[in-house]
Scaffold this motif. Structure first.
Motif, short mmCIF file in Angstrom:
data_model
loop_
_atom_site.label_atom_id
_atom_site.label_comp_id
_atom_site.label_asym_id
_atom_site.label_seq_id
_atom_site.Cartn_x
_atom_site.Cartn_y
_atom_site.Cartn_z
N PHE A 1 0.86 -1.18 0.00
CA PHE A 1 0.00 0.00 0.00
C PHE A 1 0.89 1.23 0.00
O PHE A 1 1.81 1.34 0.82
CB PHE A 1 -0.86 -0.02 1.27
N GLU A 2 0.66 2.15 -0.95
CA GLU A 2 1.45 3.37 -0.98
C GLU A 2 0.70 4.50 -1.68
O GLU A 2 -0.14 4.26 -2.54
CB GLU A 2 2.80 3.15 -1.67
N GLN A 3 1.04 5.72 -1.27
CA GLN A 3 0.47 6.89 -1.93
C GLN A 3 1.39 7.23 -3.09
O GLN A 3 2.62 7.21 -2.97
CB GLN A 3 0.38 8.06 -0.95
N THR A 4 0.80 7.53 -4.24
CA THR A 4 1.57 7.86 -5.45
C THR A 4 1.24 9.28 -5.88
O THR A 4 0.39 9.93 -5.29
CB THR A 4 1.23 6.89 -6.59
N GLU A 5 1.91 9.73 -6.93
CA GLU A 5 1.61 11.07 -7.48
C GLU A 5 0.18 11.15 -7.99
O GLU A 5 -0.45 12.20 -7.95
CB GLU A 5 2.57 11.39 -8.62
N ASP A 6 -0.35 10.02 -8.48
CA ASP A 6 -1.69 9.99 -9.08
C ASP A 6 -2.78 9.55 -8.12
O ASP A 6 -3.94 9.47 -8.51
CB ASP A 6 -1.69 9.06 -10.29
N GLY A 7 -2.43 9.21 -6.88
CA GLY A 7 -3.44 8.75 -5.94
C GLY A 7 -2.86 7.71 -4.99
O GLY A 7 -1.99 8.00 -4.20
N TRP A 8 -3.35 6.47 -5.12
CA TRP A 8 -2.93 5.38 -4.25
C TRP A 8 -2.72 4.12 -5.07
O TRP A 8 -3.40 3.91 -6.07
CB TRP A 8 -4.00 5.10 -3.20
N ALA A 9 -1.82 3.26 -4.62
CA ALA A 9 -1.60 1.96 -5.26
C ALA A 9 -1.50 0.91 -4.17
O ALA A 9 -0.86 1.13 -3.14
CB ALA A 9 -0.33 1.98 -6.10
N LEU A 10 -2.16 -0.22 -4.37
CA LEU A 10 -2.06 -1.30 -3.42
C LEU A 10 -2.14 -2.64 -4.12
O LEU A 10 -2.54 -2.71 -5.29
CB LEU A 10 -3.13 -1.21 -2.33
N GLU A 11 -1.69 -3.66 -3.45
CA GLU A 11 -1.81 -5.01 -3.96
C GLU A 11 -2.62 -5.81 -2.96
O GLU A 11 -2.35 -5.75 -1.76
CB GLU A 11 -0.43 -5.65 -4.16
N VAL A 12 -3.62 -6.51 -3.46
CA VAL A 12 -4.46 -7.34 -2.60
C VAL A 12 -4.38 -8.78 -3.06
O VAL A 12 -4.12 -9.07 -4.23
CB VAL A 12 -5.95 -6.87 -2.62
N GLU A 13 -4.57 -9.68 -2.10
CA GLU A 13 -4.61 -11.10 -2.42
C GLU A 13 -6.02 -11.61 -2.18
O GLU A 13 -6.67 -11.25 -1.19
CB GLU A 13 -3.63 -11.88 -1.54
N VAL A 14 -6.49 -12.41 -3.13
CA VAL A 14 -7.84 -12.97 -3.05
C VAL A 14 -7.79 -14.47 -3.30
O VAL A 14 -6.89 -14.97 -3.98
CB VAL A 14 -8.80 -12.31 -4.07
N LEU A 15 -8.77 -15.17 -2.75
CA LEU A 15 -8.95 -16.58 -3.03
C LEU A 15 -9.70 -16.68 -4.35
O LEU A 15 -10.85 -16.28 -4.45
CB LEU A 15 -9.74 -17.24 -1.90
N GLU A 16 -9.02 -17.20 -5.40
CA GLU A 16 -9.69 -17.31 -6.71
C GLU A 16 -10.38 -18.65 -6.90
O GLU A 16 -11.41 -18.72 -7.54
CB GLU A 16 -8.68 -17.09 -7.84
N LEU A 17 -9.77 -19.71 -6.37
CA LEU A 17 -10.35 -21.03 -6.56
C LEU A 17 -10.08 -21.87 -5.31
O LEU A 17 -8.93 -22.15 -4.97
CB LEU A 17 -9.72 -21.70 -7.79
N GLU A 18 -11.16 -22.23 -4.63
CA GLU A 18 -11.01 -23.01 -3.40
C GLU A 18 -10.91 -24.49 -3.73
O GLU A 18 -11.70 -25.01 -4.53
CB GLU A 18 -12.21 -22.75 -2.48
#
Length: 129
Positions: A68-85
């Motif tokens: 998670f970080e603030q950038t010149e254009d706004g915010w950027a983050l990386e999230v992890e999700v469960l795609e296939l159980e």
């Protein structure tokens, strides 16, 4: 006559606001505008909104936020999700998504950047080839 009276009041109100602006005084609507412009969401609010917007768009609930970080254009983050159980759980597929938000915390885009089995660790390379 009522229109003439209302027009005179409107003109006098405008000239009063104009003279207040020239003298540095502010009107209540000016204060509301500047308060809104100065009010940017904090980091926690951005994270909550990003998770909710991402879930609504994709139908997948983020399990974690890994960057998670603030950038010149706004915010950027990386999230992890469960795609296939899968069973066992260590065989389930997890995906990492890069999510971009504007300065107000509104989601502007996302893309999947990696996909892996839950039980797998990233391969680390040590100094050599």
């Amino acid at each position: 006559m009522a229109n003439t009276s209302n027009t005179s009041k409107a003109q006098s109100s405008r000239s009063s606001q104009s003279s207040q602006k020239e003298s540095g005084e502010s009107t209540s609507s000016d204060k509301r505008d500047s308060d809104t412009a100065d009010r940017r969401p904090g980091a926690m609010e951005v994270l909550r909104r990003a998770r909710a917007q991402f879930a609504e768009l994709t139908g997948m609930t983020p399990e974690s936020v890994t960057s998670f970080e603030q950038t010149e254009d706004g915010w950027a983050l990386e999230v992890e999700v469960l795609e296939l159980e899968r069973v066992p759980d260590t065989m389930s597929l997890i995906a990492g998504y890069q999510v971009e938000l504007d300065p107000d915390g509104e989601l502007t885009g996302y893309r999947r950047v990696r996909r892996y089995e839950r039980g797998r660790a990233d391969a680390h390379r040590r100094g050599g080839p």
